[in-house]
Write an enzyme that holds these catalytic residues in place. Structure first.
Site, short mmCIF file in Angstrom:
data_model
loop_
_atom_site.label_atom_id
_atom_site.label_comp_id
_atom_site.label_asym_id
_atom_site.label_seq_id
_atom_site.Cartn_x
_atom_site.Cartn_y
_atom_site.Cartn_z
N GLU A 172 0.90 -1.32 0.11
CA GLU A 172 -0.10 -0.01 0.03
C GLU A 172 0.81 1.27 -0.01
O GLU A 172 0.52 2.16 -1.00
CB GLU A 172 -1.06 -0.13 1.33
CG GLU A 172 -1.84 -1.32 1.47
CD GLU A 172 -1.37 -2.34 2.29
OE1 GLU A 172 -2.12 -2.98 2.70
OE2 GLU A 172 -0.07 -2.65 2.16
N ASP A 224 21.40 -38.81 -5.72
CA ASP A 224 21.65 -37.63 -6.95
C ASP A 224 22.56 -36.42 -6.60
O ASP A 224 22.94 -35.98 -7.84
CB ASP A 224 20.11 -37.07 -6.86
CG ASP A 224 19.07 -38.09 -7.30
OD1 ASP A 224 19.51 -39.07 -7.80
OD2 ASP A 224 17.92 -37.87 -6.74
N ALA A 232 8.03 -36.09 -8.84
CA ALA A 232 7.89 -36.38 -10.32
C ALA A 232 8.17 -38.09 -10.52
O ALA A 232 9.07 -38.48 -9.98
CB ALA A 232 9.03 -35.53 -11.19
N GLY A 283 13.44 -38.09 -0.92
CA GLY A 283 12.92 -39.14 -1.66
C GLY A 283 12.10 -39.92 -1.03
O GLY A 283 10.99 -39.22 -0.10
#
Length: 366
Positions: A49, A197, A151, A294
């Protein structure tokens, strides 16, 4: 022009930088023209604002403000926005939704009305609440909003039997994930993801304007098995390794030397107590956590679903089939004994990213 929709688009620009404050957008319009606009700046700086009022200047006299969240009416890191609105000469304020913060919670609206300012409430309210869903949970419970993201292939695998997982999802999906990371206060992974990974776990969403603030990286590692040479330690930003009393002191020391904060928490069935971890993150004003796996970590979160650890699930499904009994599953843990006991998402949305499908939904009420 839909001024509130425009204010919401401005508010989205504040996600990832305004926390623990809400991400708010404000637009000031007069005679069909936008004369001021803004969004929440980092903590301690101007609220949306005030940014819009500064831009409008004297033109704000008699104008209308559209703001995505009820203006604050108390002194915090900055003065009350209600006072700035009154002094700016605004005569009408459209508010998308009230602020559930106990210090505000309708009082900002009431203060403006007492000053003779006309109030309209509820334009795009659901969109405004969803945009600030993490803030709303945090300010009412003291706990971060937890989003589970993964995924997987059509057959529910997140990696092959050899551990290969690059890449199951497509480029468009991965680009969106970086946006999710950039909007989160913290990203959480389990130690097995680090070992398998060696990810960087950073937000790389292509924003302009120099280096962006990186979310806190939280590694859930009951026995401190994270290698001090892992890629995550070579990236900017804070790293927390959440561990238990079972972690060897020598390994803890190495992780500290690598730049991590080693946070010891109680163990639950030999693993880090996730309730305690989330409570500690809440005490540190972490309002949102993106949990990326994981399978062991996700299984632990869902094993405790009756205690409300998970708020939202985002799953990317790629049109590939991996197969193999040794391939890694998206969600481990004990699971349920009957289909009737399975978790079912509500308010489900389905979107397409390239060839992938994203399914997004909530656990429990909203």
């Amino acid at each position: 022009m839909d001024y509130m929709e425009h204010a919401l688009s401005l508010a989205r620009l504040a996600l990832g930088s305004s926390s623990p404050n809400p991400a708010v957008g404000a637009v000031i319009a007069r005679d069909g023209v936008i004369i001021g606009q803004g969004y929440t700046q980092p903590p301690g700086s101007a609220h949306a604002e005030v940014v819009a009022l500064r831009q409008a200047g004297n033109w704000a006299q008699g104008a209308t403000m559209y703001v995505t969240l009820e203006p604050c009416c108390h002194f915090g890191r900055t003065p009350p926005c209600t006072q700035a609105i009154m002094e700016g000469g605004i005569t009408e304020v459209h508010i998308a939704t009230l602020d559930p913060n106990p210090l505000i919670s309708g009082q900002g609206k009431a203060a403006l009305e007492c000053a003779g300012i006309k109030i309209k409430l509820g334009e795009h309210e659901q969109q405004a609440r969803e945009l600030n869903e993490a803030y709303i949970k945090f300010i009412t419970t003291g706990l971060p909003f937890v989003t589970i993201k993964f995924a997987m292939s059509l057959d529910g695998k997140i990696a092959t039997g050899t551990g290969d997982s690059k890449w199951i999802s497509g480029e468009e999906s991965r680009g969106y994930v970086h946006q999710l990371r950039g909007a989160a206060d913290a990203i959480m992974v389990g130690v097995n993801t680090i070992l398998a990974d060696d990810p960087r776990i950073t937000a790389r969403d292509g924003r302009e304007g120099g280096e962006r603030k990186q979310p806190i990286r939280v590694i859930v590692d009951s026995k401190a098995r994270t290698p001090p040479t892992a890629q995550v330690f070579k990236q900017p930003g804070k790293i927390i390794v959440a561990t238990t009393p079972a972690a060897p002191s020598a390994q803890r020391k190495k992780l500290k030397e690598a730049g991590a904060e080693v946070l010891e928490l109680p163990a639950r069935e030999g693993l880090v107590d996730l309730e305690e971890l989330l409570a500690e993150l809440g005490r540190r004003e972490v309002t949102s956590v993106l949990v990326e796996g994981g399978g062991t970590l996700l299984g632990s979160f869902f094993d405790f679903f009756q205690k409300g650890l998970v708020d939202k699930v985002i799953a990317f499904i790629a049109p590939v089939i991996i197969g193999g009994e040794e391939a890694r599953l998206a969600v481990g843990g004990r699971g349920v004994g009957k289909i009737a006991q399975a978790l079912r998402l509500s308010h489900v949305k389905v979107e397409r990213f390239g060839d992938d499908l994203m399914i997004c939904g909530y656990i429990g009420g909203r």
